[in-house]
Design a protein around this motif. Sequence first.
Motif, PDB file in Angstrom:
ATOM      1  N   CYS A  91      -5.665  18.064  43.566  1.00 13.44           N
ATOM      2  CA  CYS A  91      -4.561  17.647  42.984  1.00 13.44           C
ATOM      3  C   CYS A  91      -4.366  18.771  41.681  1.00 13.44           C
ATOM      4  CB  CYS A  91      -4.610  16.191  42.434  1.00 13.44           C
ATOM      5  SG  CYS A  91      -3.030  15.873  41.503  1.00 13.44           S
ATOM      6  N   TYR A 112      -2.298  18.495  39.363  1.00 14.72           N
ATOM      7  CA  TYR A 112      -1.586  18.013  38.041  1.00 14.72           C
ATOM      8  C   TYR A 112      -2.168  17.996  36.789  1.00 14.72           C
ATOM      9  CZ  TYR A 112       2.561  16.549  41.046  1.00 14.72           C
ATOM     10  OH  TYR A 112       3.713  16.870  41.961  1.00 14.72           O
ATOM     11  N   GLY A 113      -3.408  17.734  37.055  1.00 12.36           N
ATOM     12  CA  GLY A 113      -4.356  17.695  35.816  1.00 12.36           C
ATOM     13  C   GLY A 113      -4.142  16.661  34.585  1.00 12.36           C
ATOM     14  N   CYS A 114      -3.945  15.302  34.947  1.00 14.77           N
ATOM     15  CA  CYS A 114      -3.626  14.606  33.980  1.00 14.77           C
ATOM     16  C   CYS A 114      -5.049  14.147  33.096  1.00 14.77           C
ATOM     17  CB  CYS A 114      -3.465  12.872  34.755  1.00 14.77           C
ATOM     18  SG  CYS A 114      -1.846  13.198  35.930  1.00 14.77           S
ATOM     19  N   PHE A 118      -6.796  12.223  31.654  1.00 17.86           N
ATOM     20  CA  PHE A 118      -7.945  11.123  31.978  1.00 17.86           C
ATOM     21  C   PHE A 118      -8.453  11.190  33.209  1.00 17.86           C
ATOM     22  CE2 PHE A 118      -3.748   9.293  33.114  1.00 17.86           C
ATOM     23  CZ  PHE A 118      -3.857   9.259  34.407  1.00 17.86           C
ATOM     24  N   CYS A 119      -8.049  11.923  34.149  1.00 22.63           N
ATOM     25  CA  CYS A 119      -8.749  12.109  35.602  1.00 22.63           C
ATOM     26  C   CYS A 119      -9.520  13.006  35.916  1.00 22.63           C
ATOM     27  CB  CYS A 119      -7.370  12.238  36.399  1.00 22.63           C
ATOM     28  SG  CYS A 119      -7.776  12.238  38.239  1.00 22.63           S
ATOM     29  N   VAL A 151     -10.193  13.923  38.980  1.00 23.77           N
ATOM     30  CA  VAL A 151      -9.960  14.662  40.289  1.00 23.77           C
ATOM     31  C   VAL A 151      -9.601  16.108  40.311  1.00 23.77           C
ATOM     32  CG1 VAL A 151      -8.299  14.821  42.043  1.00 23.77           C
ATOM     33  CG2 VAL A 151      -9.405  12.626  41.276  1.00 23.77           C
ATOM     34  N   THR A 152      -8.931  16.578  39.154  1.00 22.14           N
ATOM     35  CA  THR A 152      -8.322  17.936  39.273  1.00 22.14           C
ATOM     36  C   THR A 152      -9.675  18.858  39.025  1.00 22.14           C
ATOM     37  OG1 THR A 152      -6.227  17.561  38.480  1.00 22.14           O
ATOM     38  CG2 THR A 152      -6.852  19.725  38.225  1.00 22.14           C
ATOM     39  N   ASP A 176      -5.489  12.025  46.989  1.00 26.76           N
ATOM     40  CA  ASP A 176      -5.261  11.353  45.532  1.00 26.76           C
ATOM     41  C   ASP A 176      -3.505  11.425  45.395  1.00 26.76           C
ATOM     42  OD1 ASP A 176      -7.662  11.189  44.064  1.00 26.76           O
ATOM     43  OD2 ASP A 176      -7.983  13.205  44.936  1.00 26.76           O
ATOM     44  N   ASN A 177      -2.983  12.275  46.124  1.00 24.51           N
ATOM     45  CA  ASN A 177      -1.413  12.208  46.155  1.00 24.51           C
ATOM     46  C   ASN A 177      -1.105  12.696  47.461  1.00 24.51           C
ATOM     47  OD1 ASN A 177       0.743  12.243  45.235  1.00 24.51           O
ATOM     48  ND2 ASN A 177       0.834  13.375  43.019  1.00 24.51           N
ATOM     49  N   LYS A 222       1.081  13.614  31.705  1.00 22.39           N
ATOM     50  CA  LYS A 222       1.492  13.172  32.903  1.00 22.39           C
ATOM     51  C   LYS A 222       3.225  12.950  32.890  1.00 22.39           C
ATOM     52  CE  LYS A 222       0.348  10.116  36.743  1.00 22.39           C
ATOM     53  NZ  LYS A 222      -0.584   9.378  37.338  1.00 22.39           N
ATOM     54  N   PHE A 246       5.407  14.437  34.103  1.00 20.00           N
ATOM     55  CA  PHE A 246       6.131  14.323  35.314  1.00 20.00           C
ATOM     56  C   PHE A 246       6.656  13.180  35.764  1.00 20.00           C
ATOM     57  CE2 PHE A 246       1.710  14.583  36.516  1.00 20.00           C
ATOM     58  CZ  PHE A 246       1.592  13.393  37.444  1.00 20.00           C
TER      59      PHE A 246
END
Length: 526
Positions: free
Chosen positions: A202, A204-206, A208-209, A211-212, A252-253, A320, A322
Amino acid sequence: MRILLYNPDNGVTRNFMPHLWMFLLQSLTPPGHEVLLIDGNAQPMDEAQIAQFVRDENIGLVGIGAMTRMIAKAYRIADAIRATGVPVVMGGPHVTELADEALGRDGGPRHADAVALGEADETWPQIVNDAVSGQLKEIYAPVDVFGQERKPSLKEYPAIPWDKIDLNQFNLLPKVVYPLLKKVGEGWGTFRIIPVESGRGCPYGCEFCTVTGFFGDSIRFRTNESVVNELLLLKARARKEKGQMAVFFIDDNFAINVKRTKSLLRDIIAAKAQVHWVAQISANLLRDEELCDLIAASGGKWVFIGMESIDPTNLKDVNKGFNKPGEYAAVLERLAKRNVYAITSFIFGMDNDTVGVAERTLEQVRTWPPGLPIFGLLTPLPATPLYKRLELAGRLTRPKHWQEFIPFAMAHTPLKMTIEEAHAEVKYGWDHSYNPEAVAQAVDYLDDQPLGYRVNIFLARVCFRGIYFPMLGKLAWLKVAVENRHTIFSLMKEAFFGRKPRPAIHDVEDSYQDVPAQDAGSEVSA
Ligand code: B12
Ligand code: SF4
């Protein structure tokens, strides 16, 4: 060699579906070995029991995977297994970020003989071979010949033999609801939710996440064909068992590349591979009407949306921005028109949150079609940008919060309220969304839909309630049944005796327009 793959539970809630990594690594194990799976969510075991199991079953290697919140339990289990002399390999997001902790190189005790960093699709066969020859290394990292990190391509994805795997431990239906479900329709002997991935990564790189950082910002996809074949396999198994099989697309998305998602959904429809499915999709990608049509036509029933906050300042703070709270209602209505509903996830304790944030959020939620709202606290997971920011600011109150898992407890001080106030906001959110009145209102909202829809939302609400209010024992379930007796009684009455005549079911579009959003929403929750 006999290999055991083990995933711990968190001791408080139970996951509703098995973990994909176990089935994936089982499929990627070199031939000639037998792989046994134990998911602590389905088969809870303590340290002594698992050590006994390893001895009795003559296990030669144990692989343990865990998220941060299960890591303390994972370490305890690993210690018990290592004490029997059997080597333990650990993998997953937590030990990838904190390999030294698992290997005892940070001054603490050692829990693992080896750690698999990142995605282990390509390193797992090597780990098994090394274990067989007694040459297990401490660290396995997916790197290319130049030593650069390499993300596995998903183009050669293994075929997971879902038609043969023993899934008995993952039937979600308690026997007590069989009579009701038989009335809903044939084929409700079992109900399982199976994780399927169609892509990873993903961009987006939020803040708290994990995943990125973990999967990377470049997205990799499986071929449409391999996903479709997997769905066909699952569908065939459900038919054979006269049961229900739903799929959780764990991407994730799921619509991160809308063009590709549409092409996958079209292929699912063309192959008649539709099963009921859930997926995580960010709200900004659900503006696309054609995508929503395809979601519904391909079997999509629930979309998990990480709304996080209704406050744009909070969203900007955690990278976030977006997410546009102003469009949440339209997105949910677009889905509901197609009989697709949303699991809406909120985080409290963000830096711009003040006392009353739960009620302010619920005021909005009540104006939306009924869904499954969930509430959590901002949590600094290791190696995330959030963790680093809070650490630098000296705001971490429990810097190693994972050493003692406490559900729904903050590990840092929010800026505009106290930790206790943040905890109270989360409790308020759950209380007011899952009390019997709120559950009844969600069921009533679907009054003009067939009984199955109402049974579905009822069961979903009752199960989701268990995320916050522990419902592990039979007594806890009985209490919930008694509290919700009016709703249960009216659903049972309708199932066995039918319901009083009501206006013919108009098409979904019309029925939706009959209900002004504002009024309809006021029936949703407390
Ligand atoms: C599906 C999912 C869930 C499911 C449950 C898990 C399940 N049954 O599958 C649900 C929806 C219930 C869920 C809930 C939560 N989740 Co979740 N979830 C995921 C998600 C989207 C997919 C997991 C997955 O299957 N991935 C695909 C597989 C193939 O990847 P993998 O598991 O990482 O496995 C690979 C490697 O890690 C490695 N590996 C993993 N284990 C092992 C073990 C060994 C021995 C070896 C060698 C290798 C290895 O090899 C695998 C193949 O490459 C991930 C994000 C993600 N994309 O992974 C978040 C994620 C795992 N969840 C996360 C979180 C925070 C949560 C919640 C705490 C959210 C919340 N606030 O409530 C809850 C906690 C649930 C609980 N029980 O306590 C975080 C965990 C971060 C962390 N450091 O722990 C993730 C990474 C998302 C994020 N935003 O950061 N989740
Ligand atoms: S959109 Fe979801 S998966 Fe992607 S970085 Fe943000 S929270 Fe993580």
